[in-house]
Design a protein around this motif. Sequence first.
Motif, PDB file in Angstrom:
ATOM      1  N   VAL A 132     -24.064  -3.130  11.026  1.00 20.09           N
ATOM      2  CA  VAL A 132     -22.885  -3.868  10.697  1.00 20.09           C
ATOM      3  C   VAL A 132     -22.471  -3.712   9.047  1.00 20.09           C
ATOM      4  O   VAL A 132     -21.566  -3.559   9.064  1.00 20.09           O
ATOM      5  N   PHE A 160     -13.319  -8.484   8.691  1.00 23.87           N
ATOM      6  CA  PHE A 160     -13.930  -8.174   7.721  1.00 23.87           C
ATOM      7  C   PHE A 160     -14.811  -9.539   7.176  1.00 23.87           C
ATOM      8  O   PHE A 160     -16.032  -9.159   6.960  1.00 23.87           O
ATOM      9  N   ALA A 196     -14.928 -12.046   8.980  1.00 23.58           N
ATOM     10  CA  ALA A 196     -16.463 -12.416   9.715  1.00 23.58           C
ATOM     11  C   ALA A 196     -17.754 -12.010  10.230  1.00 23.58           C
ATOM     12  O   ALA A 196     -18.916 -12.488   9.790  1.00 23.58           O
ATOM     13  N   ALA A 197     -17.248 -10.348   9.502  1.00 26.51           N
ATOM     14  CA  ALA A 197     -18.784 -10.012  10.001  1.00 26.51           C
ATOM     15  C   ALA A 197     -19.107  -9.675   8.442  1.00 26.51           C
ATOM     16  O   ALA A 197     -20.823  -9.320   8.162  1.00 26.51           O
ATOM     17  N   MET A 252     -21.563 -12.715   8.960  1.00 27.02           N
ATOM     18  CA  MET A 252     -22.857 -12.066   9.727  1.00 27.02           C
ATOM     19  C   MET A 252     -23.921 -11.827   9.379  1.00 27.02           C
ATOM     20  O   MET A 252     -25.106 -11.443   9.738  1.00 27.02           O
TER      21      MET A 252
END
Lengths: 142, 834
Positions: free
Chosen positions: B297, B319, B321-322, B325
Amino acid sequence: MPRSALMSPRSPQDPPPAPAAAAVWFNLVGGGAAWMLHLLLAYVIAEFGCLSGLGEVHLAGLTAVAWLLIGTSALALALASAATATSIRIGQHLQGPHSAKMKTADLEATAFSGRLGLISNIVFTVVILVQSVPIFFYLREC
Amino acid sequence: MPSPNQLKEFERTWSAPAGWTEMLAAVNSQRLGIRFMVTALAFFAVGGVLALLMRIQLTVSDNTFMGPQTYNELFTMHGSTMMYLFAVPFIEGLALYLLPFMIGSRDVAFPRLTAFSYWTYLSGGLVFYASFLTGSVPDAGWFSYTPLSGPAYSGTGLDFWVMGLALVEVAGLAAAVEIVVTILKMRAPGMSLQRMPVLAWTLLVSGVMMIFAFTVLLVGSALLELDRAAGTRFFDPTRGGNSLLWQHLFWFFGHPEVYIMFLPATGVISTIVATSAQRPLAAYALVVMAVMLTGFVSFGLWMHHMYVTGLPELGLSFFAAASLMIGVASGIQIFAWIATMWGTRPKLTTHFLYVLGFFFIFVLGGFTGVMIAVAPFDWQVHDTFFIVAHFHYVLIGGVVFPLFAGVHYWIPKLGGRMLSEKLGRWGFWLTFAGFNLTFFPMHIMGLLGLPRRVYRYPESLQIDSYNIAATIGAFAMAAGFVVIVINILRSRRKGPPASGNPWHASSLEWSISSPPPVYGFLQPPVVRSRDPLWETETPPGDSAAERASAALAAAPVRWRATLGTDAITGRVVAIHVLAGPALTPFFAAVGLTLAFLGVLLKSYLLTPLGLIFAAACFVRWMYPRPEFAALLRESDVPARAGVPANVTGTQSTVWWGMIGLLTIVATAFGALFYSYFYLRLFSEFWPQGGLPKPELATGLRVYAPLVLSAATVRWTTRSFTRGRRGQMIAAMAATVLLWTVYLGLIAGHLTTQPFTMRDNAYASAFHIISLALATCVLAALTVAIACGVRVLRAKSRDDFYVLLPLQLAGLFGVFVAAMGAVVFAVLYLSPHWL
């Protein structure tokens, strides 16, 4: 005896051996590959789709960009789900009677790979879902 | 049991040569690991002094301690030193030292490559700092954004930065391939993947990450230097280039870089937590998954460094959201550590104090990380001291504290003496308190509006008291580091002797003496569980593994070797022969440095001479010696071990090394293609500047010989293995002819183009991609000719010294042919389609 897609090619009389190497590797990297594909494609579609005017094209109330993003997310989720399903089937395969025929080292290694793959594919599926949330805020315009 | 004479000869085989030669020719991973760490710590100290100077300037408002130019130089060199010259090299050093012991090997896979990596790293660091001697110090930040770092706005200082960085990146790539291959192929028998220490997992994932991330930065810095020195236009917006392209390339490296540093640090924490709790690490599979998740990730977050560049919001949101996470992975690790320690009473040793310090500082840094992952918040705090505070919390908390924990934990193994706990606590508390006093106020200063990279601020901001506190904290931290160094140096003479396993740890490195003998393990261990030193009963072992291990007890005596195992199951498959001391890696590094200095000094004869010298050193380094081959043939160790000594194909570490090299080259081309399409997609017309689209017929004519050579390469290797000598000679000749024809055609094609690489960004990309491929084909041709000579002289199809080079040359040959097809599609087909 039904032949699982997980099995290496064998004659029906032979007991199924270890899961096929391709299945084990797909179980390990499928979720990550799905996530990577989703992120890269979604970004390219979002940036260049909007720049190229696809954001002005509407189908059933949604922009073409939104439809492409939804399609990409569906594809990525399908890939991650397939990887998850492969992980589950590997686990089931190893709990079957034929696992006794595998060498201990191979059994342990495959079981570990299966567990690792299952957890990571589930997490990657969740990550893809979270990454797809922004799409729903940009359905009608870029 | 080995006889005393056998033991003596065995030790002599593994010992370094005497005198000054030892300094230059040593290849042993213990020695080189220590050199990496000491050199990295020296750079850390210098980087720290630069930071103190900056803090003095910022202590009070409107300070005149230094001017803006000096301040720019200091923050550039401070950041570059810490990120490029300290963190990753220190981790590489720790890995090179510890990894073989931890996984039950006697050395790493390619000892001479380790030596080359060290000398190249040292050269890179010296090139960076040589800029101080010229008065032209890099001043565009550790990230050197274009156009500030381009030819229009910066001087030769940036050339020092680019060239120094390029050398350091080459060193890093060499070390990465080393670490990955060692972990996959040289673990102790029985050490399957699920029995591997978590530190080894983190180093494996980091190594793979380095291969991708460092290559992209190397390509980016090469393009930057081409813009500066050769007049290309990749980042020049006035000629079709794009300044943002640099940011994309840089941060594609830059974000994974922080995880490349962080993951091994978490491996250290996992190790120390388990040992301190005297309990196996909880949720091992989850932790491993979290490490792999982070590795993956982290490559998808780079645009969160570019939130304020005007990119479309929808794109940025993915990006964001990533970025949110990735905290999940860190959280999994943190909860696993808590679970491991739950209900136990770990002793508050110095190394455990650093672990606690890590928890506190890194979690705080993680909180602010989640805050700035949210784009609208980042828009407010971008380029303020809030960001400075954040990344120092995550980097110092997440990397430096774990590394110091590791230093205190493993020094007894390294030096054979314990550190002083009293001095250790002083060092910790000074560092911990000093750190928080320095960086916590920066959150507030940033929110109050203090921007980054400004050499002074007005009194009206009313932040003098925060800055005074920060400066006091910085000096306290410096004092803490000094105490740590004093503790280490003092322990060398006055520390109480360390027992073999003072912490009652579970991993293999604690099963050998402290300090370890130069060969590591007298007899390779056989591993039966994840925590071998905590086994209360001995599970049944693998008889093949026991046999191989027994055969290598104090053996072989006249050549260096360790056991090779299957990458997944840990079954013994081979004996891996290890290289001994040699001067060629040092001289190869010298050649490469001279080549880069040629670019820096604009002495363009020096560059090709340096490259030729380096290439000659590589050939000498890798060329097998007949007397050594005879030694191997005469040895009975492989027969006693039941496994071969020289293996080819996927069992060979050298084969995997070639895969590592090809991955690097493929990634480099990937970065070039990305740059090409990025420039294309932001250009109204393509090709730019009214240039004609490239003719398909011309492209086919030039690239067809190269693509066809894939078939002749395969034909060569198959003919050899089937013993068809006549066909083999014909196939080899055809391959050499096709590549020579291609090289002639591409040279003619490029020199007769109606444009030069300086005309616009399209022209630059066209030329550079074509030249990059031509360079690879030239290298493949050279390898093929060298290999061909050996093949023609071969007396047997099974001659290892012929078969393995042929396999490797074949891999490389098919690779360049395939890349030819891709380059044709990119340069000749895509302009007609896109």
